[in-house]
Design a protein around this motif. Structure first.
Motif, PDB file in Angstrom:
ATOM      1  N   VAL A 121       0.804  -1.228   0.000  1.00 29.11           N
ATOM      2  CA  VAL A 121       0.000   0.000   0.000  1.00 29.11           C
ATOM      3  C   VAL A 121       0.839   1.280   0.000  1.00 29.11           C
ATOM      4  N   ALA A 122       2.154   1.160  -0.031  1.00 31.10           N
ATOM      5  CA  ALA A 122       3.064   2.289   0.157  1.00 31.10           C
ATOM      6  C   ALA A 122       2.810   3.454  -0.787  1.00 31.10           C
ATOM      7  N   GLN A 123       2.493   3.185  -2.038  1.00 27.10           N
ATOM      8  CA  GLN A 123       2.378   4.252  -3.032  1.00 27.10           C
ATOM      9  C   GLN A 123       0.959   4.785  -3.222  1.00 27.10           C
ATOM     10  N   ILE A 124       0.012   4.327  -2.438  1.00 27.17           N
ATOM     11  CA  ILE A 124      -1.362   4.834  -2.539  1.00 27.17           C
ATOM     12  C   ILE A 124      -1.380   6.282  -2.044  1.00 27.17           C
ATOM     13  N   PRO A 125      -1.895   7.208  -2.853  1.00 26.67           N
ATOM     14  CA  PRO A 125      -1.919   8.612  -2.427  1.00 26.67           C
ATOM     15  C   PRO A 125      -2.890   8.846  -1.267  1.00 26.67           C
ATOM     16  N   ILE A 126      -2.549   9.834  -0.452  1.00 27.97           N
ATOM     17  CA  ILE A 126      -3.375  10.196   0.697  1.00 27.97           C
ATOM     18  C   ILE A 126      -4.409  11.242   0.282  1.00 27.97           C
ATOM     19  N   ASP A 127      -5.648  10.974   0.634  1.00 27.04           N
ATOM     20  CA  ASP A 127      -6.743  11.936   0.491  1.00 27.04           C
ATOM     21  C   ASP A 127      -7.077  12.432   1.890  1.00 27.04           C
TER      22      ASP A 127
END
Length: 130
Positions: free
Chosen positions: A101-107
């Protein structure tokens, strides 16, 4: 598929696909739980296993589920179905293996004051672990 597990392994979840973002909410609950949420629907694209305990706040529309053995916050689930008959659920991506999940962008979501989505700031899940 992304999988998550509480610390002791008693509660697990599976999320089909890759979310386009992980929500960091600043409401009084999420801030204390330190969660990063990915959303779906119960038994459609998210499945959970294991015994949980639920916490429901006054006037809430959802319940927070945690492991009764190790205390990890695993997911929240809506208290009722929506207009399509589906029940919303969100899993805590912090229970996943970091590399998955490291590269999932933060919303960012302002659940404390305005109850609105905030602009992305370029951070991803890995930024919250360093």
């Amino acid at each position: 598929m992304i999988e998550g597990s509480c610390l002791c392994g008693s509660v697990t979840w599976q999320l089909d696909g890759q979310p386009d973002g992980a929500t960091a909410c600043n409401c009084t609950a999420c801030r204390r739980y330190g969660t990063l949420w990915a959303y779906g629907y119960v038994d459609e694209d998210i499945r959970t296993q294991g015994e949980t305990r639920a916490y429901v706040r006054h006037n809430a529309v959802l319940e927070f589920h945690f492991c009764p053995k190790c205390g990890c916050m695993a997911f929240w689930r809506g208290l009722g179905a929506d207009e399509t008959g589906k029940t919303r659920i969100a899993v805590n991506l912090r229970l996943s293996e970091p590399g998955v999940v490291a590269q999932i962008p933060i919303d960012h979501f302002d659940g404390l004051d305005t109850f609105t989505d905030m602009p992305r700031d370029g951070k991803c899940v890995a930024d919250y672990w360093s």
